[in-house]
Every structure is written in structure tokens, then in C-alpha cells.
Design a protein around this motif. Structure first.
Motif, mmCIF file in Angstrom:
data_model
loop_
_atom_site.group_PDB
_atom_site.id
_atom_site.type_symbol
_atom_site.label_atom_id
_atom_site.label_comp_id
_atom_site.label_asym_id
_atom_site.label_seq_id
_atom_site.Cartn_x
_atom_site.Cartn_y
_atom_site.Cartn_z
ATOM 1 N N ASP A 177 0.836 -1.210 0.000
ATOM 2 C CA ASP A 177 0.000 0.000 0.000
ATOM 3 C C ASP A 177 0.868 1.256 0.000
ATOM 4 O O ASP A 177 0.580 2.219 -0.725
ATOM 5 C CB ASP A 177 -0.920 -0.001 1.225
ATOM 6 C CG ASP A 177 -2.001 -1.071 1.146
ATOM 7 O OD1 ASP A 177 -2.264 -1.551 0.021
ATOM 8 O OD2 ASP A 177 -2.567 -1.425 2.195
ATOM 9 N N GLN A 178 1.921 1.248 0.813
ATOM 10 C CA GLN A 178 2.776 2.433 0.902
ATOM 11 C C GLN A 178 3.552 2.663 -0.384
ATOM 12 O O GLN A 178 3.720 3.798 -0.837
ATOM 13 C CB GLN A 178 3.745 2.302 2.080
ATOM 14 C CG GLN A 178 4.538 3.575 2.369
ATOM 15 C CD GLN A 178 3.620 4.732 2.722
ATOM 16 O OE1 GLN A 178 2.927 4.705 3.738
ATOM 17 N NE2 GLN A 178 3.602 5.755 1.875
ATOM 18 N N GLN A 179 4.032 1.597 -0.994
ATOM 19 C CA GLN A 179 4.771 1.737 -2.249
ATOM 20 C C GLN A 179 3.886 2.296 -3.353
ATOM 21 O O GLN A 179 4.331 3.109 -4.165
ATOM 22 C CB GLN A 179 5.358 0.389 -2.660
ATOM 23 C CG GLN A 179 6.516 -0.062 -1.789
ATOM 24 C CD GLN A 179 6.965 -1.480 -2.090
ATOM 25 O OE1 GLN A 179 6.242 -2.261 -2.711
ATOM 26 N NE2 GLN A 179 8.166 -1.830 -1.654
ATOM 27 N N ARG A 180 2.631 1.875 -3.390
ATOM 28 C CA ARG A 180 1.702 2.430 -4.377
ATOM 29 C C ARG A 180 1.544 3.936 -4.184
ATOM 30 O O ARG A 180 1.593 4.713 -5.147
ATOM 31 C CB ARG A 180 0.340 1.731 -4.260
ATOM 32 C CG ARG A 180 0.276 0.371 -4.905
ATOM 33 C CD ARG A 180 -1.158 -0.115 -4.994
ATOM 34 N NE ARG A 180 -1.643 -0.539 -3.681
ATOM 35 C CZ ARG A 180 -1.567 -1.802 -3.231
ATOM 36 N NH1 ARG A 180 -1.038 -2.734 -4.005
ATOM 37 N NH2 ARG A 180 -2.028 -2.118 -2.050
ATOM 38 N N LEU A 181 1.365 4.348 -2.931
ATOM 39 C CA LEU A 181 1.194 5.770 -2.648
ATOM 40 C C LEU A 181 2.462 6.555 -2.965
ATOM 41 O O LEU A 181 2.394 7.681 -3.471
ATOM 42 C CB LEU A 181 0.806 5.964 -1.173
ATOM 43 C CG LEU A 181 -0.578 5.431 -0.775
ATOM 44 C CD1 LEU A 181 -0.781 5.544 0.733
ATOM 45 C CD2 LEU A 181 -1.675 6.175 -1.518
ATOM 46 N N ASP A 182 3.618 5.964 -2.671
ATOM 47 C CA ASP A 182 4.885 6.642 -2.957
ATOM 48 C C ASP A 182 5.071 6.845 -4.461
ATOM 49 O O ASP A 182 5.509 7.911 -4.909
ATOM 50 C CB ASP A 182 6.054 5.835 -2.392
ATOM 51 C CG ASP A 182 6.110 5.876 -0.871
ATOM 52 O OD1 ASP A 182 5.401 6.707 -0.278
ATOM 53 O OD2 ASP A 182 6.856 5.074 -0.283
ATOM 54 N N LEU A 183 4.737 5.807 -5.240
ATOM 55 C CA LEU A 183 4.852 5.928 -6.694
ATOM 56 C C LEU A 183 3.900 6.985 -7.237
ATOM 57 O O LEU A 183 4.263 7.776 -8.119
ATOM 58 C CB LEU A 183 4.565 4.588 -7.363
ATOM 59 C CG LEU A 183 5.726 3.616 -7.550
ATOM 60 C CD1 LEU A 183 5.271 2.428 -8.386
ATOM 61 C CD2 LEU A 183 6.919 4.287 -8.205
ATOM 62 N N LEU A 184 2.688 6.994 -6.732
ATOM 63 C CA LEU A 184 1.723 7.991 -7.181
ATOM 64 C C LEU A 184 2.225 9.395 -6.875
ATOM 65 O O LEU A 184 2.104 10.303 -7.706
ATOM 66 C CB LEU A 184 0.366 7.746 -6.515
ATOM 67 C CG LEU A 184 -0.745 8.729 -6.901
ATOM 68 C CD1 LEU A 184 -0.991 8.726 -8.401
ATOM 69 C CD2 LEU A 184 -2.038 8.396 -6.136
ATOM 70 N N GLU A 185 2.807 9.568 -5.711
ATOM 71 C CA GLU A 185 3.354 10.879 -5.332
ATOM 72 C C GLU A 185 4.461 11.287 -6.299
ATOM 73 O O GLU A 185 4.511 12.440 -6.754
ATOM 74 C CB GLU A 185 3.903 10.802 -3.905
ATOM 75 C CG GLU A 185 4.568 12.070 -3.409
ATOM 76 C CD GLU A 185 3.579 13.142 -3.010
ATOM 77 O OE1 GLU A 185 4.004 14.284 -2.786
ATOM 78 O OE2 GLU A 185 2.376 12.828 -2.929
ATOM 79 N N LEU A 186 5.338 10.351 -6.622
ATOM 80 C CA LEU A 186 6.448 10.656 -7.518
ATOM 81 C C LEU A 186 5.955 11.013 -8.914
ATOM 82 O O LEU A 186 6.370 12.033 -9.488
ATOM 83 C CB LEU A 186 7.396 9.453 -7.597
ATOM 84 C CG LEU A 186 8.547 9.557 -8.599
ATOM 85 C CD1 LEU A 186 9.447 10.745 -8.284
ATOM 86 C CD2 LEU A 186 9.346 8.260 -8.629
ATOM 87 N N PHE A 187 5.076 10.199 -9.474
ATOM 88 C CA PHE A 187 4.606 10.454 -10.838
ATOM 89 C C PHE A 187 3.702 11.679 -10.917
ATOM 90 O O PHE A 187 3.645 12.337 -11.960
ATOM 91 C CB PHE A 187 3.905 9.219 -11.398
ATOM 92 C CG PHE A 187 4.847 8.111 -11.749
ATOM 93 C CD1 PHE A 187 5.878 8.315 -12.662
ATOM 94 C CD2 PHE A 187 4.738 6.864 -11.163
ATOM 95 C CE1 PHE A 187 6.765 7.304 -12.993
ATOM 96 C CE2 PHE A 187 5.620 5.842 -11.484
ATOM 97 C CZ PHE A 187 6.634 6.068 -12.400
ATOM 98 N N GLU A 188 2.998 11.967 -9.840
ATOM 99 C CA GLU A 188 2.197 13.187 -9.831
ATOM 100 C C GLU A 188 3.092 14.417 -9.916
ATOM 101 O O GLU A 188 2.784 15.377 -10.633
ATOM 102 C CB GLU A 188 1.355 13.240 -8.552
ATOM 103 C CG GLU A 188 0.580 14.534 -8.363
ATOM 104 C CD GLU A 188 -0.440 14.783 -9.465
ATOM 105 O OE1 GLU A 188 -0.728 15.967 -9.741
ATOM 106 O OE2 GLU A 188 -0.940 13.803 -10.058
ATOM 107 N N GLU A 189 4.218 14.379 -9.199
ATOM 108 C CA GLU A 189 5.149 15.515 -9.229
ATOM 109 C C GLU A 189 5.835 15.660 -10.583
ATOM 110 O O GLU A 189 6.176 16.769 -10.997
ATOM 111 C CB GLU A 189 6.206 15.351 -8.128
ATOM 112 C CG GLU A 189 5.680 15.527 -6.719
ATOM 113 C CD GLU A 189 5.152 16.928 -6.482
ATOM 114 O OE1 GLU A 189 5.824 17.901 -6.878
ATOM 115 O OE2 GLU A 189 4.054 17.044 -5.907
#
Length: 260
Positions: A177-189
Motif C-alpha cells: 500500500d505504501q509503495q503504491r502511494l509513494d509511486l503515485l506521489e512521484l509520478f504526480e510531481e
């Protein structure tokens, strides 16, 4: 004006290219047949070239690519890898980076995905873009540690600023779950601001289930797939006994040295 004090002053000002040009011109044109503006133009050209070479060397060093010597010129289009010469050479022009687009490289293990990704990274550095290479397992480790010691916002900001981010070994395992959120944060930026190269054994059609949670998977894929240039490398692994079918001779040597 005395020559040696002038050279010393150029060196003190870190104008090494101009200093080298001065010395070369003094030897080649001792009678000063060239006009002053011609001397100045040649010196400025040398200084600009020297600075460009230094920037390129620094960008390559900071990129930390697995194959730092990989370059587009070494691609062997005769190899049976399914490469489209026109596509590769068009991408080498770098317009896709200026347009903030992506490249997705897929194929079986050992087919040359990482090498080709590094070749594109090398070309991007040559075009004066900042580049950073990281394997996905290492990225998740870095993000997890950054969350523990409070560096996560700075890490994401650093990754968001680099003009070309090369993410190697995408999709080797499912995400937490955390890795998914981290990736989303990175790609959003990075979305519509910077470009990314992704290498994966897993076909793009399997990425949604690999990411897991449907809503987050949709959000992540929407930011990286729809404006991506796709390259699928075909053929058997180049790590097998018959190494003559390699993508490039340079890759053959480097693959043997780094084989895992």
C-alpha cells in the motif's frame, strides 16, 4: 600585454578553454596573422566547448547509470531485437524529453532493455539534460528509509526535478500500500513536467494488476502510459551461451561483466 600573466589570470578565472586556445594560437600564429576578433572568437569557442564537455561529464557521473558507456551510436539494428531504426534515431534527437514524454522498454530478461535505457540516458546527458538512474527495488528502499528519517519530501523533490529519470526493473514484484502511494506521489510531481524511461519484463498489459489497488493503478498508469513511446525488445537472453546475437558489441562486453 604579457603572455604569462594573461594565462595566469585566465586560469585564476577558471577559463581553462580560453587559456588552452591562447597557448595553441601563440604556437600556430606567432606572427599574429589573425585579427584580434578572430583570436577572441576562437578562444571563446574553445571555452564554450570545454564547459560543455565538463557539464556532460558531470551529468554522466551524477546519473550513476549501470552502463555509463552505452550510446545510441553503438546500437546494432541488424540484431534480431525488433528495433525500429527510424524510431530509435528519432528519439535520439531528444524532442520527446522537451515534450515531457516517456519511453517504456519491455522484453524478456537479458534482451538489452537496461543497456538501451542507459544509451538514451547518455544521449539525454549529451543534450544537456540532467539524468538519474535507479533500480525500482533500490528506489523503494530509499523511499522507505526517507520516510523513517523525515527526508521523504526532499527525496521526492530531488527525483521530481531531474529532467530524465530512468527506472529500471519495473514490476518485478507486487506493491505494498505504501509503495503504491509513494509511486503515485512521484509520478504526480513529474507528470507533464519531466520525462521518464521505464524498463520492465512485465508487458504493459500486466501493470494494472501488478500495482494492485485499481484506483491508484489507474492514476499511476494515466500519468506514464498514455504519452509514452513503447519499444518491445524481442529475442532470447543475451546472457546465454551464444553471445553473437547481442544488441551491440559494447553491450556484450558490459553484460558479461555485470551479469547477475
Amino acid at each position: 600585454m604579457l603572455t604569462h600573466p594573461t594565462l595566469d589570470q585566465m586560469t585564476a578565472l577558471s577559463l581553462t578553454g580560453m587559456a588552452d586556445a591562447w597557448k595553441a594560437l601563440a604556437e600556430q600564429d606567432p606572427g599574429q596573422a589573425l585579427e584580434r576578433n578572430e583570436w577572441l572568437g576562437l578562444m571563446l569557442d574553445r571555452e564554450a566547448a570545454t564547459r560543455a564537455d565538463k557539464r556532460f561529464a558531470n551529468r554522466l557521473r551524477n546519473a550513476k547509470m549501470r552502463f555509463p558507456n552505452a550510446c545510441i551510436e553503438d546500437v546494432d539494428f541488424a540484431a534480431s531485437r525488433g528495433l525500429d531504426r527510424r524510431q530509435i534515431l528519432a528519439l535520439a534527437q531528444g524532442d520527446w524529453i522537451n515534450a515531457r514524454e516517456q519511453i517504456i522498454l519491455t522484453g524478456q530478461t537479458g534482451t538489452g532493455k537496461t543497456w538501451l535505457a542507459c544509451a538514451f540516458g547518455h544521449q539525454a546527458a549529451r543534450l544537456d539534460h540532467s539524468v538519474s538512474y535507479v533500480r525500482m527495488p533500490r528506489l523503494f528502499e530509499d523511499m522507505a528509509m526517507a520516510r523513517l528519517d523525515g527526508r521523504f519530501p526532499r527525496l521526492v523533490d530531488k527525483l521530481a526535478r531531474v529532467q530524465l529519470l530512468v527506472l529500471d526493473d519495473w514490476g518485478t514484484h507486487g506493491l505494498t500500500d505504501q509503495q503504491r502511494l509513494d509511486l503515485l506521489e512521484l509520478f504526480e510531481e513529474r507528470y507533464q513536467r519531466r520525462s521518464t524511461i521505464i524498463t520492465a519484463q512485465l508487458p504493459v498489459s500486466g501493470w494494472h494488476s501488478m500495482i494492485g489497488e485499481p484506483t491508484i493503478a489507474d492514476a499511476i498508469l494515466d500519468r506514464i502510459v498514455h504519452n509514452a513511446h513503447r519499444i518491445e525488445l524481442k529475442g532470447d537472453s543475451m546472457r546465454r551461451k551464444d553471445r553473437n546475437a547481442n544488441l551491440t558489441s559494447a553491450e556484450n562486453t558490459e553484460t558479461i561483466q555485470t551479469e547477475t
